[in-house]
Design a protein around this motif. Structure first.
Motif, mmCIF file in Angstrom:
data_model
loop_
_atom_site.group_PDB
_atom_site.id
_atom_site.type_symbol
_atom_site.label_atom_id
_atom_site.label_comp_id
_atom_site.label_asym_id
_atom_site.label_seq_id
_atom_site.Cartn_x
_atom_site.Cartn_y
_atom_site.Cartn_z
ATOM 1 N N CYS A 191 0.828 -1.201 0.000
ATOM 2 C CA CYS A 191 0.000 0.000 0.000
ATOM 3 C C CYS A 191 0.870 1.261 0.000
ATOM 4 O O CYS A 191 2.026 1.238 0.414
ATOM 5 C CB CYS A 191 -0.942 0.014 1.198
ATOM 6 N N TYR A 192 0.248 2.340 -0.483
ATOM 7 C CA TYR A 192 0.939 3.628 -0.557
ATOM 8 C C TYR A 192 -0.117 4.728 -0.499
ATOM 9 O O TYR A 192 -1.108 4.687 -1.233
ATOM 10 C CB TYR A 192 1.724 3.715 -1.870
ATOM 11 N N SER A 193 0.058 5.684 0.356
ATOM 12 C CA SER A 193 -0.869 6.798 0.466
ATOM 13 C C SER A 193 -0.545 7.806 -0.637
ATOM 14 O O SER A 193 0.457 8.505 -0.587
ATOM 15 C CB SER A 193 -0.744 7.459 1.839
ATOM 16 N N ALA A 194 -1.406 7.876 -1.639
ATOM 17 C CA ALA A 194 -1.119 8.680 -2.822
ATOM 18 C C ALA A 194 -2.049 9.870 -2.964
ATOM 19 O O ALA A 194 -2.230 10.380 -4.063
ATOM 20 C CB ALA A 194 -1.221 7.792 -4.060
ATOM 21 N N THR A 195 -2.621 10.344 -1.888
ATOM 22 C CA THR A 195 -3.635 11.395 -1.994
ATOM 23 C C THR A 195 -3.148 12.622 -2.756
ATOM 24 O O THR A 195 -3.904 13.214 -3.513
ATOM 25 C CB THR A 195 -4.114 11.826 -0.596
ATOM 26 N N LYS A 196 -1.904 13.023 -2.596
ATOM 27 C CA LYS A 196 -1.401 14.224 -3.261
ATOM 28 C C LYS A 196 -0.891 13.947 -4.675
ATOM 29 O O LYS A 196 -0.689 14.863 -5.444
ATOM 30 C CB LYS A 196 -0.288 14.855 -2.423
ATOM 31 N N LYS A 197 -0.690 12.687 -5.004
ATOM 32 C CA LYS A 197 -0.126 12.352 -6.319
ATOM 33 C C LYS A 197 -1.175 11.912 -7.330
ATOM 34 O O LYS A 197 -0.864 11.744 -8.496
ATOM 35 C CB LYS A 197 0.914 11.242 -6.160
ATOM 36 N N ILE A 198 -2.404 11.715 -6.901
ATOM 37 C CA ILE A 198 -3.435 11.219 -7.810
ATOM 38 C C ILE A 198 -3.645 12.174 -8.981
ATOM 39 O O ILE A 198 -3.728 11.753 -10.131
ATOM 40 C CB ILE A 198 -4.754 10.955 -7.049
ATOM 41 N N ALA A 199 -3.711 13.455 -8.718
ATOM 42 C CA ALA A 199 -3.892 14.436 -9.795
ATOM 43 C C ALA A 199 -2.698 14.428 -10.738
ATOM 44 O O ALA A 199 -2.849 14.517 -11.954
ATOM 45 C CB ALA A 199 -4.096 15.832 -9.212
ATOM 46 N N GLU A 200 -1.485 14.280 -10.179
ATOM 47 C CA GLU A 200 -0.274 14.240 -11.008
ATOM 48 C C GLU A 200 -0.280 13.054 -11.966
ATOM 49 O O GLU A 200 0.301 13.117 -13.039
ATOM 50 C CB GLU A 200 0.969 14.147 -10.120
#
Length: 81
Positions: free
Chosen positions: A14-23
């Motif tokens: 798992c990886y918390s990608a909340t800030k990278k989803i838009a990227e």
């Protein structure tokens, strides 16, 4: 409890990608965020299958579950006891 302080990324899980989803163009495919190690590169399939066949033969001898032998024979992986 603040989730940002308790959450931990786990490699290959798992990886918390909340800030990278838009990227990443809002693409939610796990491979875009979680790095995976390719373990198949060093795997010799034939050797692995022969080892598994041998191990299974030992187990079948111990348990005497001969009904499984015909199933493996029909799959093309005959086990000789």
């Amino acid at each position: 409890m603040d989730k940002d302080k308790t959450y931990k990324n786990v490699p290959e899980f798992c990886y918390s990608a909340t800030k990278k989803i838009a990227e990443k163009g809002y693409n939610l495919v796990p491979g875009r965020y979680i790095e995976f190690e390719d373990r198949d590169e060093t795997l010799d399939f034939d050797t692995t299958m022969k080892n598994l066949q041998s191990e299974l033969a030992d187990l079948l001898n111990q348990e005497k579950k001969f009904a499984l032998l015909s199933v493996f024979k029909n799959l093309g992986y005959q086990i000789n006891l």
